[in-house]
Scaffold this active site. Structure first.
Site, PDB file in Angstrom:
ATOM      1  N   GLU B  67       0.681  -1.675  -0.454  1.00 27.39           N
ATOM      2  CA  GLU B  67       0.011  -0.013  -0.137  1.00 27.39           C
ATOM      3  C   GLU B  67       0.921   1.211   0.270  1.00 27.39           C
ATOM      4  OE1 GLU B  67      -0.931  -3.193   1.634  1.00 27.39           O
ATOM      5  OE2 GLU B  67      -2.979  -3.696   1.691  1.00 27.39           O
ATOM      6  N   HIS B 136     -10.751  -3.710  10.862  1.00 31.37           N
ATOM      7  CA  HIS B 136     -11.103  -4.036   8.957  1.00 31.37           C
ATOM      8  C   HIS B 136     -12.620  -3.004   9.207  1.00 31.37           C
ATOM      9  CE1 HIS B 136      -8.807  -6.763   7.763  1.00 31.37           C
ATOM     10  NE2 HIS B 136      -8.681  -6.617   6.648  1.00 31.37           N
TER      11      HIS B 136
HETATM   12  C1  LIG Z   1      -2.482  -4.124   4.754  1.00 26.90           C
HETATM   13  C2  LIG Z   1      -3.146  -5.477   3.775  1.00 26.90           C
HETATM   14  N1  LIG Z   1      -3.717  -5.228   2.825  1.00 26.90           N
HETATM   15  C3  LIG Z   1      -4.428  -5.536   1.704  1.00 26.90           C
HETATM   16  C4  LIG Z   1      -5.067  -6.792   3.206  1.00 26.90           C
HETATM   17  C5  LIG Z   1      -6.199  -7.628   2.070  1.00 26.90           C
HETATM   18  N2  LIG Z   1      -5.593  -9.230   2.133  1.00 26.90           N
HETATM   19  C6  LIG Z   1      -5.849 -10.030   2.795  1.00 26.90           C
HETATM   20  S1  LIG Z   1      -5.863 -11.364   2.709  1.00 26.90           S
HETATM   21  C7  LIG Z   1      -4.335 -10.800   1.302  1.00 26.90           C
HETATM   22  C8  LIG Z   1      -4.111 -11.720   0.389  1.00 26.90           C
HETATM   23  C9  LIG Z   1      -2.847 -12.360   1.280  1.00 26.90           C
HETATM   24  O1  LIG Z   1      -2.196 -13.453   0.892  1.00 26.90           O
HETATM   25  P1  LIG Z   1      -1.324 -14.335   1.501  1.00 26.90           P
HETATM   26  O2  LIG Z   1      -0.442 -13.036   2.261  1.00 26.90           O
HETATM   27  O3  LIG Z   1      -0.370 -14.411   1.020  1.00 26.90           O
HETATM   28  O4  LIG Z   1      -2.055 -14.945   2.753  1.00 26.90           O
HETATM   29  P2  LIG Z   1      -2.504 -16.175   1.738  1.00 26.90           P
HETATM   30  O5  LIG Z   1      -3.768 -15.156   2.161  1.00 26.90           O
HETATM   31  O6  LIG Z   1      -2.249 -16.809   1.353  1.00 26.90           O
HETATM   32  O7  LIG Z   1      -2.622 -16.751   3.020  1.00 26.90           O
HETATM   33  C10 LIG Z   1      -4.808  -9.738   1.230  1.00 26.90           C
HETATM   34  C11 LIG Z   1      -4.609  -8.847   0.032  1.00 26.90           C
HETATM   35  C12 LIG Z   1      -4.745  -6.978   4.545  1.00 26.90           C
HETATM   36  N3  LIG Z   1      -5.273  -7.650   5.064  1.00 26.90           N
HETATM   37  N4  LIG Z   1      -3.711  -6.180   4.934  1.00 26.90           N
END
Ligand SMILES: Cc1ncc(C[n+]2csc(CCOP(=O)(O)OP(=O)(O)O)c2C)c(N)n1
Lengths: 333, 334
Positions: B67, B136
């Protein structure tokens, strides 16, 4: 795409049979828990959403089985597996997911914020990468206080997009902190393949800081565990942080509501992982092939865990919601 | 929820936003969007579905989960000839990007003595009620409103969202638009087929009345309108005024309304302490003091992190019954 290669020459494991069966039980517990969570969502009994860990169980279990109760973990939005593997009890987990007073956080945290000081769980975190510095801080305390605890920071490969992760790693290596960064590469950041979000090599990121980095098959709990033991031992001896890249796959959607997934990942890919590289099957087959267990043992474990899960859900469903006064409690310590 | 007295085409809040973005992307080739999972996934809230098909992945750009990085990239792109629209999935992530927004985007025009400009839009969400817990669910528009150099928009209706979004994209300043995530697919309202824009900085009277003014922002407009209906039944005629933009603020419309009604409640979903309600109440106290028959009251989110449990979360946000009771007591009709 990162492909997980089945290892040709399996090293004869040093982990004993009892412990392997215990790890099977822990993995099955996570799976049964998560399946029940999905069920609760689908029957509209659970408020909000949840991110299921099914498919990735070997990482949490292989890692946490190498830790003591006093060691720390920090977890993520996909955190149920980490919490359970570190010793959380399922009834209080379910109660938290249902927003009940009997839950780990009196219903204030929910699925993405389970914390349990008694099992060294410093909390799941809904900010991607948000706990990398916190885990590093716990390792800092441990070193300063000389209590020998190790901190494990779980995160998905999506968190490699966050600058905070690198700031944390830099300090950890500079100050030789006992922290292990466990990167769970399940290939997707939400609905985007990591190749579209992450340039270069994942492992080399940690190596650039001089951090010891290893890559493991995240579907093989024995491999995860054996590696974990080595990294934990190093950290405890003051030899500094480590980065463990685990190749894995989440079977379900990004969250329970993510049902139509074909636009970002093919069904065949999902089936291939489920059928050919499942962490539970991998372990049960290995135990069976090596004459260390038979079907009866797994059935026994599974039926005992299923019963426990069933009772825990019933408990949570019947538990009361927090009283209104709870809302203003705990804003300040 | 839907606004009263509409006739003609009705569309959802989320679709109105998408329409505004599509029209501006079509009109101006320098406009592009960037954010996490905004292309094929159409955002986590499925608001932008289909945009990538028309404009391609170069203009509807999926970013890493970085971000501060992509917000800062947008600042630089805005300074050098493009008009980025940044998508920050949850307003709670404002903490991550705040340096790029508050110390960079907001100040560059001023610090450069007017030489540099940052024509960018930052879209993010606000609003509790989704059982998404403390990280959130926050409504952090007051953070942005505190910083000189940013314009801040909090639309309540599809009509306003579309017209204000188009103005925001054409504006030469950084404009932050906070969209209530709970309204995307629940609030429907009149949006004409033909093109229009709404100037930033003009409030809107959403319901006329004579006994009390309910100043409400974003989803709280509906809470105020529901309360007004309840008040009507006990003989109280409430006026509902929606500032629509917090910076610049149309003080005049707010003050005129209160001069007419002599009573006011300010309702906003941000935390009550040091929040938007405090600022708006002070405007009324300052400029309509001698017209007031009762103290100005404010209703914001409780000063607690938003709890997960439905049993607790629902207590933290102002509701129509609470506004109704407060209004009744201000009008001495207990
Ligand atoms: C700082 C932030 N940006 C965006 C999000 C929204 N978000 C939640 S999970 C996710 C994807 C995360 O991917 P990864 O770290 O690979 O974990 P996975 O869900 O695959 O276990 C996103 C973009 C968030 N929670 N926090």
């Amino acid at each position: 795409m990162a492909q997980v290669k089945a290892k040709k020459s399996e090293s004869t494991s040093n982990i004993d049979r009892e412990q392997l069966l215990h790890m099977y039980e822990q993995m099955f517990k996570i799976r049964a828990f998560e399946e029940q969570v999905n069920e609760l969502y689908q029957s509209a009994k659970m408020p909000g959403l949840a991110h299921l860990y099914i498919g990735e169980e070997a990482i949490a279990v292989g890692m946490c089985e190498a830790l003591t109760k006093e060691d720390y973990i920090t977890s993520t939005h996909r955190g149920h597996g980490h919490c359970l593997a570190k010793g959380a009890s399922i009834d209080k987990m379910f109660a938290e997911l249902l927003g009940k007073d009997a839950g780990y956080c009196h219903g204030k945290g929910g699925s993405m914020h389970i914390a349990d000081q008694d099992t060294g769980n410093l909390g799941a975190n809904a900010i991607v990468g948000g706990s990398s510095a916190i885990a590093t801080g716990a390792a800092f305390s441990s070193k300063r206080l000389g209590n020998g605890r190790v901190a494990v920071c779980f995160f998905g490969e999506g968190a490699l997009g966050q600058g905070l992760v690198y700031e944390s790693m830099n300090m950890a290596q500079l100050w030789k902190l006992p922290v292990i960064y466990v990167c769970e590469n399940n290939l997707y950041n939400e609905y985007t393949h990591h190749s579209e979000s992450t340039a270069g090599s994942m492992k080399a990121r940690a190596e650039a800081f001089g951090i010891m980095a290893v890559e493991v098959d995240g579907q093989n709990v024995r491999e995860v565990h054996e590696t974990a033991i080595k990294l934990v031992e190093r950290a405890r001896k003051g030899e500094g942080p480590a980065f463990m890249l685990c190749n894995t796959y989440r079977y379900h959607g990004h969250h329970v509501g993510d049902i139509a997934r074909e636009y970002y990942r093919p069904k065949e890919e999902e089936l291939k992982w489920k059928n050919d590289n499942d962490p539970l099957k991998n372990l049960s087959s290995w135990l069976t092939e090596n004459g260390l267990a038979d079907a009866g043992i797994f059935e026994q474990i599974e039926s005992a865990v299923s019963k426990e899960v069933e009772e825990a859900v019933t408990f949570a469903l019947n538990a009361p919601f927090p009283a209104p006064e709870e809302v203003t409690k705990h804003v300040y310590a | 929820m839907s606004m009263p007295n509409t006739n003609g085409r009705e569309i959802f809040f989320g679709d109105a936003i998408k329409e505004a973005l599509a029209e501006e992307l079509r009109r101006d080739p320098t406009v592009f969007m960037l954010g996490e999972d905004i292309a094929e996934a159409g955002t986590t809230f499925k608001v932008l579905n289909g945009l990538v098909d028309e404009f391609g992945k170069d203009r509807i750009l999926d970013t890493p989960i970085s971000e501060p990085g992509f917000t800062g990239l947008a600042v630089g792109a805005a300074m050098t000839g493009l008009r980025p629209v940044v998508d920050i999935m949850f307003g709670d992530f404002s903490g991550l990007i705040m340096d790029q927004v508050a110390n960079q985007a907001a100040k560059i025009h001023y610090m450069s003595g007017g030489k540099l400009k940052v024509p960018m839009v930052l879209r993010t969400t606000m609003g509790a009620g989704r059982r998404s817990a403390a990280q959130h669910s926050q409504s952090l528009h007051a953070w942005y409103s505190h910083i000189p150099g940013l314009k801040v928009v909090v639309p309540a209706t599809p009509y306003d969202a579309k017209g204000l979004m188009k103005s925001a994209i054409r504006d030469d300043n950084p404009v932050v638009i906070l969209e209530d995530k709970m309204m995307y697919k629940t609030v429907k309202g009149y949006v004409p087929e033909e093109e229009y824009v709404i100037p930033i900085g003009v409030a809107d009277v959403k319901r006329e009345g004579s006994d009390i003014t309910l100043i409400a922002t974003s989803s709280m407009v509906y809470v105020a309108l529901d309360a007004a209906k309840m008040l009507e039944e006990v003989g109280i005629n409430a006026e509902v005024v929606d500032p629509r933009t917090l910076v610049p603020l149309d003080k005049q419309t707010l003050v005129e309304s209160v001069k007419k009604t002599s009573r006011a409640i300010v309702i906003d979903e941000g935390y009550e302490q040091y929040g938007v309600t405090a600022e708006l109440a002070s405007v009324i106290a300052d400029e309509a003091f001698y017209y007031l028959d009762a103290p100005v009251k404010r209703m914001g989110a409780m000063n607690v992190p938003i709890p997960f449990s439905p049993a607790l979360e629902d207590l933290t946000i102002p509701n129509a019954k609470g506004v109704f009771e407060m209004a009744k007591s201000l009008c001495n009709k207990l």
